[in-house]
Write an enzyme that holds these catalytic residues in place. Structure first.
Site, PDB file in Angstrom:
ATOM      1  N   LYS A  14       2.047 106.335  -1.754  1.00 17.11           N
ATOM      2  CA  LYS A  14       3.390 105.914  -2.172  1.00 17.11           C
ATOM      3  C   LYS A  14       3.357 105.247  -3.540  1.00 17.11           C
ATOM      4  O   LYS A  14       4.276 105.445  -4.335  1.00 17.11           O
ATOM      5  CB  LYS A  14       4.099 105.058  -1.122  1.00 17.11           C
ATOM      6  CG  LYS A  14       3.509 103.701  -0.866  1.00 17.11           C
ATOM      7  CD  LYS A  14       4.294 102.956   0.209  1.00 17.11           C
ATOM      8  CE  LYS A  14       3.513 101.737   0.689  1.00 17.11           C
ATOM      9  NZ  LYS A  14       3.016 100.840  -0.356  1.00 17.11           N
ATOM     10  N   ARG A  87       9.762  96.809   4.837  1.00 19.01           N
ATOM     11  CA  ARG A  87       8.578  97.039   5.669  1.00 19.01           C
ATOM     12  C   ARG A  87       8.892  96.766   7.145  1.00 19.01           C
ATOM     13  O   ARG A  87       8.032  96.959   7.985  1.00 19.01           O
ATOM     14  CB  ARG A  87       7.480  96.067   5.277  1.00 19.01           C
ATOM     15  CG  ARG A  87       6.378  96.373   4.279  1.00 19.01           C
ATOM     16  CD  ARG A  87       5.581  97.544   4.359  1.00 19.01           C
ATOM     17  NE  ARG A  87       4.199  97.485   4.004  1.00 19.01           N
ATOM     18  CZ  ARG A  87       3.681  97.597   2.793  1.00 19.01           C
ATOM     19  NH1 ARG A  87       4.430  97.633   1.735  1.00 19.01           N
ATOM     20  NH2 ARG A  87       2.379  97.664   2.630  1.00 19.01           N
ATOM     21  N   ARG A 126     -10.724 104.206  -1.676  1.00 19.30           N
ATOM     22  CA  ARG A 126      -9.753 104.008  -2.778  1.00 19.30           C
ATOM     23  C   ARG A 126     -10.231 102.990  -3.816  1.00 19.30           C
ATOM     24  O   ARG A 126     -10.654 101.892  -3.479  1.00 19.30           O
ATOM     25  CB  ARG A 126      -8.411 103.564  -2.193  1.00 19.30           C
ATOM     26  CG  ARG A 126      -7.358 103.277  -3.256  1.00 19.30           C
ATOM     27  CD  ARG A 126      -5.976 103.315  -2.700  1.00 19.30           C
ATOM     28  NE  ARG A 126      -5.639 102.126  -1.923  1.00 19.30           N
ATOM     29  CZ  ARG A 126      -4.417 101.893  -1.441  1.00 19.30           C
ATOM     30  NH1 ARG A 126      -3.447 102.761  -1.652  1.00 19.30           N
ATOM     31  NH2 ARG A 126      -4.191 100.807  -0.733  1.00 19.30           N
ATOM     32  N   ARG A 161      -9.339  97.078  -4.042  1.00 21.97           N
ATOM     33  CA  ARG A 161      -8.503  96.004  -3.504  1.00 21.97           C
ATOM     34  C   ARG A 161      -9.237  95.289  -2.378  1.00 21.97           C
ATOM     35  O   ARG A 161      -9.918  95.931  -1.587  1.00 21.97           O
ATOM     36  CB  ARG A 161      -7.206  96.616  -2.955  1.00 21.97           C
ATOM     37  CG  ARG A 161      -6.098  96.650  -3.958  1.00 21.97           C
ATOM     38  CD  ARG A 161      -4.941  97.481  -3.513  1.00 21.97           C
ATOM     39  NE  ARG A 161      -4.381  97.111  -2.207  1.00 21.97           N
ATOM     40  CZ  ARG A 161      -3.218  97.584  -1.750  1.00 21.97           C
ATOM     41  NH1 ARG A 161      -2.510  98.420  -2.497  1.00 21.97           N
ATOM     42  NH2 ARG A 161      -2.769  97.243  -0.567  1.00 21.97           N
ATOM     43  N   ARG A 172      -3.835  96.649   9.456  1.00 19.49           N
ATOM     44  CA  ARG A 172      -2.717  97.118   8.622  1.00 19.49           C
ATOM     45  C   ARG A 172      -2.032  98.316   9.262  1.00 19.49           C
ATOM     46  O   ARG A 172      -0.811  98.441   9.246  1.00 19.49           O
ATOM     47  CB  ARG A 172      -3.229  97.534   7.230  1.00 19.49           C
ATOM     48  CG  ARG A 172      -3.446  96.372   6.317  1.00 19.49           C
ATOM     49  CD  ARG A 172      -4.238  96.789   5.097  1.00 19.49           C
ATOM     50  NE  ARG A 172      -3.459  97.497   4.111  1.00 19.49           N
ATOM     51  CZ  ARG A 172      -3.997  98.108   3.056  1.00 19.49           C
ATOM     52  NH1 ARG A 172      -5.302  98.087   2.876  1.00 19.49           N
ATOM     53  NH2 ARG A 172      -3.238  98.714   2.184  1.00 19.49           N
TER      54      ARG A 172
HETATM   55  P1  AMP Z   1       0.975  97.511  -0.547  1.00 21.26           P
HETATM   56  O1  AMP Z   1       0.490  97.275  -1.947  1.00 21.26           O
HETATM   57  O2  AMP Z   1       2.375  98.072  -0.491  1.00 21.26           O
HETATM   58  O3  AMP Z   1      -0.018  98.288   0.282  1.00 21.26           O
HETATM   59  O4  AMP Z   1       1.075  96.054   0.140  1.00 21.26           O
HETATM   60  C1  AMP Z   1      -0.073  95.262   0.352  1.00 21.26           C
HETATM   61  C2  AMP Z   1       0.214  94.192   1.389  1.00 21.26           C
HETATM   62  O5  AMP Z   1       1.249  93.320   0.911  1.00 21.26           O
HETATM   63  C3  AMP Z   1       0.736  94.717   2.720  1.00 21.26           C
HETATM   64  O6  AMP Z   1      -0.320  95.120   3.579  1.00 21.26           O
HETATM   65  C4  AMP Z   1       1.500  93.493   3.254  1.00 21.26           C
HETATM   66  O7  AMP Z   1       0.610  92.533   3.777  1.00 21.26           O
HETATM   67  C5  AMP Z   1       2.092  92.907   1.978  1.00 21.26           C
HETATM   68  N1  AMP Z   1       3.449  93.448   1.719  1.00 21.26           N
HETATM   69  C6  AMP Z   1       3.824  94.343   0.758  1.00 21.26           C
HETATM   70  N2  AMP Z   1       5.137  94.604   0.815  1.00 21.26           N
HETATM   71  C7  AMP Z   1       5.615  93.860   1.844  1.00 21.26           C
HETATM   72  C8  AMP Z   1       6.909  93.701   2.436  1.00 21.26           C
HETATM   73  N3  AMP Z   1       7.979  94.377   2.001  1.00 21.26           N
HETATM   74  N4  AMP Z   1       7.022  92.834   3.478  1.00 21.26           N
HETATM   75  C9  AMP Z   1       5.970  92.139   3.939  1.00 21.26           C
HETATM   76  N5  AMP Z   1       4.727  92.237   3.443  1.00 21.26           N
HETATM   77  C10 AMP Z   1       4.540  93.103   2.406  1.00 21.26           C
END
Ligand code: AMP
Length: 215
Positions: A14, A87, A126, A161, A172
């Site tokens: 994404k 989310r 990744r 990461r 996750r």
């Molecule tokens: P991402 O970079 O989108 O994979 O997000 C990394 C982490 O940030 C996720 O696994 C969540 O712990 C947190 N996170 C990102 N976006 C949200 C959201 N909209 N609501 C809650 N936690 C979020």
């Protein structure tokens, strides 16, 4: 003005696709994951708490996310993609309220579907470039950097990461299934959900998303 949301399990692409679509359609890219990582880099008390939550594989509280998002949206003009938001159902409902109050609407929800095994493989391999953000995968031949661990574009060493490892992945993924996957039904009922097969090659996924948006 287009308003688009991306929903996907971990490492379905994404981030990569939303950045590419933003360039193609001149949209702003808003990643709540990036906003949280910026907060972590400030090394504040709240940043430390956020880091712990992310590394435990949970979602950060809706209050924190909504306040970071509102701050960001104030400075955005024109269309945008939300990458990683909403989310959960509460965030989706709150976001509908925000849009309604501004007489705006959500145009498309792009759901990139990927099964658990492939999602895991992508997470473990990744790596990304800290400069241009390009994402590679050491475990997938079609997406390896040309030189080991070096960005093809900027020649910078690639980074991993903190939350991209097998142990955090399990949590996750569980969080994704219990909290985020219910959004698929929510947006399907509104008639704005478009499902794309995340196991396709990056260019094919991009083309399919463009077809949805051009329609
Ligand atoms: P991402 O970079 O989108 O994979 O997000 C990394 C982490 O940030 C996720 O696994 C969540 O712990 C947190 N996170 C990102 N976006 C949200 C959201 N909209 N609501 C809650 N936690 C979020």
């Amino acid at each position: 003005m287009k308003s688009i949301v991306f929903i996907a399990p971990p490492a379905a692409g994404k981030g990569t696709q939303s950045i590419r679509i933003c360039k193609e359609y001149h949209l702003s890219h808003i990643s709540t994951g990036d906003l949280l990582r910026e907060e972590i880099n400030h090394d504040s008390e709240i940043g430390k708490r956020i880091k712990q939550i992310i590394n435990d594989g949970f979602l950060v509280s809706d209050d924190i996310i909504l306040s970071l998002l509102m701050r960001k949206l104030e400075n955005i003009k024109g269309g945008y993609i939300l990458d990683g938001f909403p989310r959960n159902l509460n965030q989706a409902i709150k976001y509908d309220e925000i849009l309604n109050s501004q007489n705006k609407k959500l145009d498309y929800v792009i759901y990139i579907n990927l099964d658990k095994e492939l999602s895991k493989k992508r997470i473990i391999g990744r790596v990304s470039c800290p400069q241009c953000g390009n994402v590679y995968n050491n475990m997938l031949e079609e997406n390896c950097p040309q030189k080991e661990n070096i960005c093809d574009n900027c020649q910078m060493p690639l980074i991993k990461r903190d939350d991209d490892n097998e142990e955090i992945f399990e949590k996750r993924y569980e969080t994704y299934i219990s909290e985020t996957a219910p959004l698929i039904d929510y947006y399907q009922q509104k008639g704005i959900l478009f499902e794309i097969d995340g196991s396709l090659l990056k260019d094919e996924i991009f083309k399919k998303i463009c077809e949805v948006i051009n329609d």
